[in-house]
Design a protein around this motif. Structure first.
Motif, mmCIF file in Angstrom:
data_model
loop_
_atom_site.group_PDB
_atom_site.id
_atom_site.type_symbol
_atom_site.label_atom_id
_atom_site.label_comp_id
_atom_site.label_asym_id
_atom_site.label_seq_id
_atom_site.Cartn_x
_atom_site.Cartn_y
_atom_site.Cartn_z
ATOM 1 N N ASP A 674 -4.141 3.328 -8.739
ATOM 2 C CA ASP A 674 -5.456 3.803 -8.280
ATOM 3 C C ASP A 674 -6.135 2.721 -7.444
ATOM 4 O O ASP A 674 -6.772 3.008 -6.430
ATOM 5 C CB ASP A 674 -6.359 4.148 -9.485
ATOM 6 N N PHE A 675 -6.001 1.475 -7.896
ATOM 7 C CA PHE A 675 -6.627 0.361 -7.165
ATOM 8 C C PHE A 675 -6.076 0.293 -5.728
ATOM 9 O O PHE A 675 -6.833 0.170 -4.763
ATOM 10 C CB PHE A 675 -6.358 -0.954 -7.905
ATOM 11 N N ILE A 676 -4.750 0.424 -5.576
ATOM 12 C CA ILE A 676 -4.154 0.343 -4.223
ATOM 13 C C ILE A 676 -4.637 1.519 -3.381
ATOM 14 O O ILE A 676 -4.966 1.377 -2.215
ATOM 15 C CB ILE A 676 -2.602 0.404 -4.282
ATOM 16 N N MET A 677 -4.669 2.709 -4.002
ATOM 17 C CA MET A 677 -4.977 3.918 -3.231
ATOM 18 C C MET A 677 -6.462 4.022 -2.883
ATOM 19 O O MET A 677 -6.852 4.908 -2.130
ATOM 20 C CB MET A 677 -4.517 5.166 -3.999
ATOM 21 N N ASN A 678 -7.292 3.128 -3.452
ATOM 22 C CA ASN A 678 -8.706 3.148 -3.076
ATOM 23 C C ASN A 678 -9.013 2.123 -1.984
ATOM 24 O O ASN A 678 -10.168 1.918 -1.638
ATOM 25 C CB ASN A 678 -9.596 2.886 -4.296
ATOM 26 N N GLN A 679 -7.973 1.450 -1.462
ATOM 27 C CA GLN A 679 -8.202 0.482 -0.380
ATOM 28 C C GLN A 679 -8.589 1.231 0.902
ATOM 29 O O GLN A 679 -8.199 2.387 1.093
ATOM 30 C CB GLN A 679 -6.927 -0.353 -0.130
ATOM 31 N N PRO A 680 -9.339 0.549 1.800
ATOM 32 C CA PRO A 680 -9.843 1.269 2.988
ATOM 33 C C PRO A 680 -8.748 1.740 3.944
ATOM 34 O O PRO A 680 -8.988 2.615 4.758
ATOM 35 C CB PRO A 680 -10.742 0.230 3.682
ATOM 36 N N ASN A 681 -7.527 1.149 3.868
ATOM 37 C CA ASN A 681 -6.518 1.586 4.846
ATOM 38 C C ASN A 681 -5.764 2.834 4.397
ATOM 39 O O ASN A 681 -4.848 3.277 5.058
ATOM 40 C CB ASN A 681 -5.518 0.451 5.116
ATOM 41 N N VAL A 682 -6.161 3.395 3.238
ATOM 42 C CA VAL A 682 -5.464 4.596 2.770
ATOM 43 C C VAL A 682 -6.151 5.826 3.352
ATOM 44 O O VAL A 682 -7.355 6.002 3.203
ATOM 45 C CB VAL A 682 -5.452 4.652 1.229
ATOM 46 N N VAL A 683 -5.370 6.651 4.047
ATOM 47 C CA VAL A 683 -5.941 7.838 4.696
ATOM 48 C C VAL A 683 -5.200 9.057 4.163
ATOM 49 O O VAL A 683 -4.079 8.946 3.676
ATOM 50 C CB VAL A 683 -5.788 7.739 6.230
ATOM 51 N N PRO A 684 -5.844 10.238 4.259
ATOM 52 C CA PRO A 684 -5.200 11.412 3.681
ATOM 53 C C PRO A 684 -3.961 11.810 4.474
ATOM 54 O O PRO A 684 -3.067 12.471 3.965
ATOM 55 C CB PRO A 684 -6.271 12.492 3.792
ATOM 56 N N ARG A 685 -3.930 11.411 5.759
ATOM 57 C CA ARG A 685 -2.835 11.899 6.591
ATOM 58 C C ARG A 685 -2.676 10.925 7.745
ATOM 59 O O ARG A 685 -3.658 10.395 8.254
ATOM 60 C CB ARG A 685 -3.258 13.286 7.075
ATOM 61 N N ILE A 686 -1.434 10.665 8.116
ATOM 62 C CA ILE A 686 -1.201 9.744 9.238
ATOM 63 C C ILE A 686 -0.881 10.586 10.457
ATOM 64 O O ILE A 686 0.147 11.255 10.493
ATOM 65 C CB ILE A 686 -0.037 8.793 8.908
ATOM 66 N N ASN A 687 -1.785 10.586 11.423
ATOM 67 C CA ASN A 687 -1.545 11.393 12.612
ATOM 68 C C ASN A 687 -1.265 10.441 13.770
ATOM 69 O O ASN A 687 -2.164 9.741 14.230
ATOM 70 C CB ASN A 687 -2.781 12.244 12.906
ATOM 71 N N PRO A 688 -0.009 10.401 14.253
ATOM 72 C CA PRO A 688 0.333 9.428 15.297
ATOM 73 C C PRO A 688 -0.553 9.586 16.535
ATOM 74 O O PRO A 688 -0.836 8.622 17.228
ATOM 75 C CB PRO A 688 1.787 9.739 15.638
#
Length: 1534
Positions: A674-688
């Motif tokens: 949970d700690f890693i997934m709350n970091q600011p670089n985590v996005v719901p989807r990676i759109n190139p």
């Protein structure tokens, strides 16, 4: 008078003046001496002068194609618009261009025209035209798909037949007429605009474009180019003082050439001599002009006395020079710095008397601590910053500095036109808003992932500690800590039937088996159809088998079974159902396989979810590997690479966790995932599409009062004004109705009367309702021409936004975006039915039913002309960045808007917002104004090319030790900071550059002195001139002045000088038309002026080449460069160092290919970047169209059937016809190419280098001695870089007379290899460092013979000498002359221990087996060793000799018998009789001059010398005779 009394010098009393007059009269009696002598240097192009009008158009094209075409339209025919002087022509250009440019940009244009920066661009089109080729007797012509004509009737015919022919290739720099129809035939007009013929054809073709019948492209073409050349600037010229220890001067008399004496005018740049300001004195006392001239001359001559200084006098020279500069008034300080640094050898003596006060010393000392700490500069180093951007003086030339100035000016003027005050502009510039390449991650907390292990619960990890504090316990570096927490998570998403699935899984198994603390998860992407039979589909079978084993046993066993299944797959094969069945049957013999794998299997969980997760995260093509949710790059998926990169990531992330634990952000009872997934670089989807770093932006940097509801006015605006009008008219929806500044602005573009447009709008609204940082505007892009029926929703949205409160409008539009609403409206339901509570329906109805469609027309035009969208296409614009056009079925949903928002907030939004809040905008509509400003500033800053970050320098003090020049009030200014030691080469370059900058733009300039103390030798031993002028200069009669040149006036006459050119990296220049020896300039023997003329012979195309399969450079691969009609003009060989290659070219479009023969047989081109053709095309096209360096990257791949072949095999090019042609290229003496096809073994190849007339004289004699003694045909190879024009003109005559072949080779010292500054050392470097790439591969043996050698035997014997497998053979130094023992440095110290009993060899004569040399990569090893050793100035004192001797253990030397080289210095007299060659070595004991030694030692030398002199006389007489008969001055071009 010292510098401190500069100012005081003008308040001189009358008595003082009388003394002067007396002094002058005395002097005039004394000095009736010789006139002062000078050296001048100019550099021209090889190509003919290009018109400034065309160059100005290319300058405008870089601003925008619109401006280019406006300029062309305004100047179709300028004959008669100016009186015929050059000055009037120039003024007209500046005036016409000025109408399209701001004042700063006009200054930039003047500078560009002075630099002739766009001459290469114009000429590149000329070269492209010559490939057409132009029809005769046309001064301008059309080319339509390859057919040419120069009249309108012809054009109509060609347009009709065009579709049958191929469309021409268009280059990036081509000028396409706006409004051209992309589907119509392409018409290229070659012509020179400004001329009547052009005007006629231009009007014909532009009317065709307006009818939609053609795409019109303009290329410059001059039917009759002028006879003049382009004079270049932007280079430095150095006159270095040579050591006269060994007299190396030729005694042959030089014929004086007539010199244009106007080059030395009255406006002498050196204004101050020994404290007298002669410029001012001449203006104050014009009547004493002659006497002042005499006094000045006398003072100059007394200054030029260059008696050496004592060491104690030199110690403080750096500080003393700085003190002298700082004492001058600020406006003159730079001129003083330029004068002192560029003429340092004659100024040094007077500088030693300067007193340095303690404040200067103290402040410099303080600042130096700062320079070292923040900028990494040592005392004596220099640096230049423009607006905080670091300009590296070693690698960046004036052309790249010019680019920086232009782009900075664009940004500053953009900010200025947004009404931002000057002080804030520099604040905003310093914001780093470039997209960070930070790695975005997706959420891995998803049920679709099948985790194989769990570090926190699995039994096998139970002995590991659980506490996160363990992270802080010290360990050895590189040790991976084993802690029972899921810190590191690896997810592999794959399709089981893909080829590389097995490799990836085996890496995962390796991690698992070795107890690496890594949680591993798998996502299988397989078919998601409902009733699918696993007995028919291997992927589905695998998933069901995995689920079955997980349920029955556990996930580890399931993983092992999967590995076994893949182990059955043959290499290069695919997984089959059979593989799955076999493993299942073996492990579970009692189970019925079809019930597990069949269509009605109950082990089907997670099958569909895998594909859904893969699609929802948008992570790109399969397979995908993610570490903590961050996808790896494609090239990291190679198994070995994957292992390394993963371990590296584990180590890197550990330090991130340590910090979190230390700061208390992460504790043992927290869930780590949970700690890693709350970091600011985590996005719901990676759109190139959103994350890509190549981005396009709207130009919103304008302020005007136009709106979209007046279409007639809107349609006349240009691109930038249209964007501003759209922004002015935009109404926004926001989450709350408050005065908050919103840093993110989305404009949704689409046809809202079509489902796809509504869907995009609906997703945008849903996102906007979750975030108060966003405001949302809408632009309608109709699919058809606007009409009432077709635009119901678009008009409803517009009307609601215009008439309703923000909240009501938002709710109403949300309702409209739903599909059922659209369907009801289609059925004819009244729109009023959908009104939401609180809406003013009647007001809305009035607006909705109004007759005006202007906003629709404007929006449609905007989408077409500015956003370049087709009708009905969707796009999203976020803070001015255009994302789109979105494809027909492309998903762009709420998650993508969230991603867009988070990127903007992270890179630019918040930073710009906090700055804008400081501006204090007037209260009314503050949030709207401020949010607009954030959007516009973001678009402007983000659109800049990504450079290095700006340096923040809050400098220490600038009270005493800096030159300061304040900017003009109110205007935008450039902030320029220079750090410099005034007695270094950098100061010689920087001072003139800063002077030009100061004239060019408004600067806030600070020059900090960075002096060195305790100098032990004279810091600058050369005079220097930097050729650079801020604008074009004219003569009194209005004609162009004779081009920029370097002038060395008032030079001392006693020293011996050598002249060097210091040009941008990619220029290859050669000396032309000078009779003097530029390597040995002795002014006492010169009548008046030495005029050195150079020509820019080639622009270099450099590159790096790698083999994709091995990742190594393909050594020995050859490239050729040419055109379609002449494919091989230049060729080159790839080095192993960095895969580097270089090709000589000139402006134009060139085709790069692999050489026919082995290169072409074994390899094919895989990809290329930095070129001008699409990455997938096989032909690599490179357009050289400016003076800047051009570096490309090429990847090659072996052809499948040649996988085990090597380029440099032993039996290389025996049958390679390509090379045999290459041997017959070059300048061959006598004979036609056919006659040259002698047996390959029958030519002796001899390489030699020489510089300066004396060594060239020796060289000719060496050649003669070879020819007299050698029976076999000879081919000489000379290094062209340093040969004088005299030698190059004479050599063809000599070749004809004696019947030998020769070729001039050249190679530019690569920029990455440590540069030498002294000419002699550079020449030594060329003797040894580039042997593998100087000669074609067909040359397999080369003999190097020094210029000052005399050969007494047939060299065939040396060529055929058996080297016993060594790549080269050298002669050892003689030991027989005993009285020289004290000078044999190799007998003791470093050399004695390094050689360990081996001999030390002399580099005057050697034989190289090039085949062996290339095969063992000797050249690359030598360069590698050189790179390491040459950083130390004290190593490699005799570079060409010390390097091979130093490398004797890595690259063996075969010792040649002693008689191959006899030299009097080291060998005794008795061995002279048997000598095969005699070398005129320097004698460190007697220091005897070379010429004297030659006559004394070698009996036949004088006869050879006389024979060549007789030939020279005959040749000269023949040339003079030809000149007389023609009556004109003809220069024989080589």
């Amino acid at each position: 008078m010292n510098a401190g009394s500069y100012g005081a010098g003008f308040d001189i009393g009358v008595r003082m003046w009388l003394l002067w007059v007396l002094l002058l009269s005395l002097l005039s009696a004394v000095s009736g001496g010789a006139d002062s002598k000078a050296v001048t240097t100019s550099l021209t192009t090889k190509w003919a002068d290009t018109p400034l009008l065309l160059e100005a158009s290319e300058f405008l094209a870089e601003e925008s194609q619109e401006k280019f075409w406006d300029f062309v339209e305004a100047n179709q025919n300028i004959e008669g618009e100016h009186d015929d002087t050059d000055q009037a022509y120039y003024d007209l250009i500046v005036k016409k261009a000025g109408a399209l440019l701001s004042s700063v940009q006009v200054n930039m244009l003047k500078f560009a025209l002075s630099l002739r920066a766009y001459s290469a661009t114009v000429y590149s089109f000329q070269q492209i035209a010559s490939n057409e080729p132009p029809p005769s007797s046309c001064s301008a012509f059309f080319s339509v798909h390859g057919e040419k004509t120069c009249d309108e009737e012809g054009l109509a015919t060609l347009l009709k037949s065009a579709p049958e022919r191929r469309k021409p290739y268009l280059f990036k720099g081509d000028h396409k007429y706006p409004g051209s129809n992309p589907d119509a035939p392409v018409v290229i007009l070659y012509g020179e605009f400004g001329k009547p013929d052009f005007q006629r054809l231009h009007q014909v073709i532009s009317s065709k474009v307006n009818e939609g019948l053609a795409t019109y492209v303009l290329r410059h073409y001059l039917a009759n180019p002028s006879g003049k050349k382009v004079y270049l600037s932007g280079y430095g010229v150095e006159l270095a003082i040579k050591s006269q220890e060994y007299k190396a001067k030729d005694d042959t008399q030089v014929q004086e050439a007539e010199v244009n004496a106007t080059v030395i005018g009255e406006n002498d740049p050196v204004d101050e001599v020994q404290g007298f300001l002669f410029g001012k004195l001449k203006t104050l006392y014009p009547e004493l002009k002659e006497q002042l001239k005499e006094l000045r001359k006398h003072l100059v001559e007394s200054t030029n006395d260059m008696a050496p200084l004592k060491v104690w006098q030199m110690q403080d020279l750096s500080f003393q020079t700085a003190a002298r500069i700082l004492a001058a008034p600020a406006v003159e300080a730079l001129t003083v710095m330029k004068d002192l640094s560029q003429n340092f050898p004659t100024k040094a003596r007077s500088l030693t008397k300067t007193v340095v006060n303690s404040e200067i010393r103290k402040e410099i000392g303080e600042n130096q601590k700062f320079f070292k700490g923040t900028l990494g500069l040592q005392p004596g180093d220099s640096a230049l910053f423009i607006n905080g951007l670091h300009i590296d003086l070693d690698t960046q030339d004036i052309f790249s500095v010019f680019e920086v100035l232009r782009s900075e000016a664009r940004v500053m003027e953009g900010l200025r036109s947004l009404h931002i005050d000057t002080p804030y502009i520099h604040d905003i510039l310093k914001l780093n808003v470039q997209p960070s390449d930070s790695d975005y991650a997706v959420d891995i907390r998803n049920s679709a992932i099948s985790w194989i292990n769990n570090l926190e619960t699995d039994h096998r990890y139970s002995s590991w500690p659980y506490n996160v504090q363990e992270l802080l316990r010290p360990t050895f570096p590189g040790v991976i800590r084993q802690i029972r927490k899921n810190f590191h998570n690896l997810v592999i998403i794959l399709e089981p039937t893909q080829e590389n699935a097995a490799e990836l899984l085996s890496v995962a198994e390796m991690f698992y088996a070795n107890n690496i603390p890594l949680r591993i998860g798998l996502v299988f992407v397989v078919s998601d159809e409902d009733d699918i039979d696993g007995m028919q589909d291997a992927g589905v079978a695998l998933v069901r088998a995995y689920n079955y084993i997980s349920d029955e046993v556990d996930s580890q066993s399931a993983f092992e079974a999967v590995i076994s299944m893949f182990n059955r797959v043959p290499i290069g094969g695919k997984l089959s159902v059979g593989d799955v069945v076999k493993v299942l049957e073996k492990r579970f013999p009692y189970v019925e396989v079809s019930s597990v794998l069949g269509a009605d299997s109950s082990y089907d969980s997670n099958r569909k979810e895998g594909r859904a997760y893969y699609q929802q995260t948008g992570v790109g093509p399969l397979p995908v590997v993610m570490y903590n949710g961050i996808p790896y790059q494609r090239e990291q998926l190679d198994p070995d690479e994957l292992e390394t990169v993963t371990m590296q990531k584990i180590l890197e992330t550990t330090s991130f966790y340590q910090r979190a634990v230390y700061l208390g952000e992460l504790a043992t009872d927290h869930d780590v995932v949970d700690f890693i997934m709350n970091q600011p670089n985590v996005v719901p989807r990676i759109n190139p599409r959103v994350l890509s770093t190549s981005r396009t932006y709207l130009d919103l940097s304008d302020t005007n009062n136009f709106f979209v509801d007046d279409y007639a006015r809107f349609s006349t605006l240009d691109t930038k004004e249209k964007s501003t009008a759209v922004a002015n008219s935009m109404n926004y929806m926001t989450k709350k109705d408050d005065g908050y500044i919103r840093p993110v602005t989305f404009w949704v573009v689409g046809d809202f009367d079509k489902p796809s447009g509504r869907q995009l709008l609906y997703d945008a609204i849903r996102h906007m309702k979750t975030s108060n940082n966003v405001r949302l505007g809408m632009i309608n892009n109709p699919s058809a021409a606007p009409s009432a029926e077709m635009s119901r929703l678009a008009r409803a949205i517009w009307a609601a936004m215009q008439t309703q409160s923000a909240n009501n409008a938002k709710n109403f539009i949300t309702k409209l975006a739903k599909e059922e609403t659209a369907a009801a409206l289609e059925m004819g339901v009244d729109i009023g039915e959908f009104a939401v509570g609180g809406m003013d329906v009647s007001l809305f109805k009035d607006a909705y039913e109004g007759p005006k469609f202007d906003f629709l027309l404007s929006h449609a035009a905007y989408c077409r002309d500015v956003l370049k969208l087709k009708k009905g296409q969707n796009a999203v614009i976020s803070n001015g960045r255009i994302i789109g056009p979105l494809e027909e079925k492309e998903v762009f949903n709420q998650d993508d808007f969230l991603l867009l928002e988070s990127i903007i907030l992270k890179t630019s939004g918040e930073r710009i917002k906090s700055k804008v809040q400081q501006f204090g905008i007037e209260e009314d509509r503050i949030s709207l104004r401020a949010s607009d400003l954030v959007m516009k500033v973001d678009a402007l800053l983000s659109s800049q090319p990504k450079g290095e970050a700006r340096v923040e320098y809050d400098f220490a003090d600038d009270r005493y030790s800096a030159v300061k020049i304040r900017p003009k009030e109110g205007d935008v200014y450039f902030d320029v900071v220079a750090v410099v030691d005034p007695v270094t080469r950098d100061a010689q370059k920087l001072a003139p550059l800063l002077l030009v900058l100061k004239q060019l733009v408004n600067v806030n300039l600070r020059v900090f002195m960075n002096c060195q103390s305790k100098l032990s030798e004279i810091p600058l031993k050369s005079f220097y001139r930097h050729v650079l002028e801020p604008e074009v200069a004219f003569q009194a009669d209005g004609s162009f002045s004779p081009g920029p040149m370097a002038r060395f006036l008032d030079m001392p006459q006693s020293p011996l000088f050598t002249l060097n050119l210091n040009t941008p990296e990619s220029w290859m220049v050669e000396s032309v038309h000078t009779r003097y020896d530029l390597d040995n300039i002795y002014l006492e023997e010169v009548e008046n002026i030495v005029a050195a003329e150079y020509e820019l012979e080639h622009l270099l195309l450099e590159g790096h080449c790698f083999d994709v399969s091995s990742g190594q450079p393909p050594r020995g691969l050859q490239f050729t460069l040419g055109t379609a009609s002449e494919p091989v003009i230049m060729d080159t060989i790839v080095m192993a160092n960095l895969g580097y290659f270089q090709l000589k070219a000139n402006p134009g479009a060139w085709i790069l290919k692999m050489r026919k023969g082995r290169s072409d047989d074994i390899y094919k081109i895989y990809s290329h970047e930095g070129t001008d053709s699409p990455a997938e095309s096989d032909d690599i096209i490179v357009v050289l169209n400016n003076f800047k360096s051009r570096i490309i990257k090429v990847k090659v791949q072996k052809k499948p059937d040649k996988f085990n072949e090597e380029l440099l095999s032993d039996a290389t090019e025996e049958n390679d016809a390509g090379f045999w042609k290459s041997l017959a290229r070059g300048f061959t003496g006598g004979g036609k190419p056919e006659e040259l096809k002698q047996e390959k073994d029958d030519v002796i190849n001899i390489f030699s280098v020489a510089s300066g007339h004396l060594y060239e004289r020796f060289l000719r004699i060496m050649m003669l001695s070879v020819l007299k003694n050698t029976k076999t045909p000879v081919k000489f190879w000379f290094l062209k870089n340093y040969l004088s024009p005299t030698f190059k003109e004479f050599i063809p005559h000599m070749a004809k007379q004696y019947g030998f072949q020769y070729e001039l080779v050249q190679y530019k010292w690569p920029r990455w290899l440590h540069q030498q500054t002294e000419k002699q050392r550079i020449i030594w470097g060329y003797k040894i460092l580039f042997l593998d790439v100087l000669f074609p591969l067909a040359v397999d043996k080369i003999l190097f013979v020094d210029a000052d050698q005399i050969v007494r035997t047939d060299l065939k014997e040396l060529r055929d000498f058996d080297l016993e497998g060594a790549p080269y053979g050298y002669t050892p130094f003689c030991e027989s002359r005993k009285e020289m023992d004290g000078y044999r440095f190799w007998k003791s110290g470093y050399w004695a221990s390094h050689l360990a009993g081996r001999r030390y060899h002399i580099s005057a004569l050697y034989v190289v087996d090039l085949k062996k040399f290339r095969k063992i990569a000797a050249g690359d090893r030598l360069r590698g060793q050189y790179q390491g050793l040459s950083q130390d100035p004290n190593s490699l004192s005799n570079l060409d000799q010390d390097l091979p001797n130093n490398m004797i253990h890595q690259v063996p030397i075969k010792s040649l018998p002693q008689e191959w080289l006899w030299c009097e210095t080291w060998c005794d007299d008795s061995t002279k009789r048997s000598a095969k060659t005699i070398d005129l070595c320097n004698n460190p004991m007697t220091k005897e001059p070379k010429l004297q030694a030659a006559v004394r030692i070698v009996a036949e030398w004088t006869d050879y010398d006389q024979e060549i002199k007789r030939l020279q006389t005959r040749v000269q007489e023949r040339v003079n005779h030809t000149k007389k008969t023609q009556g004109t001055d003809v220069h024989t071009e080589l």
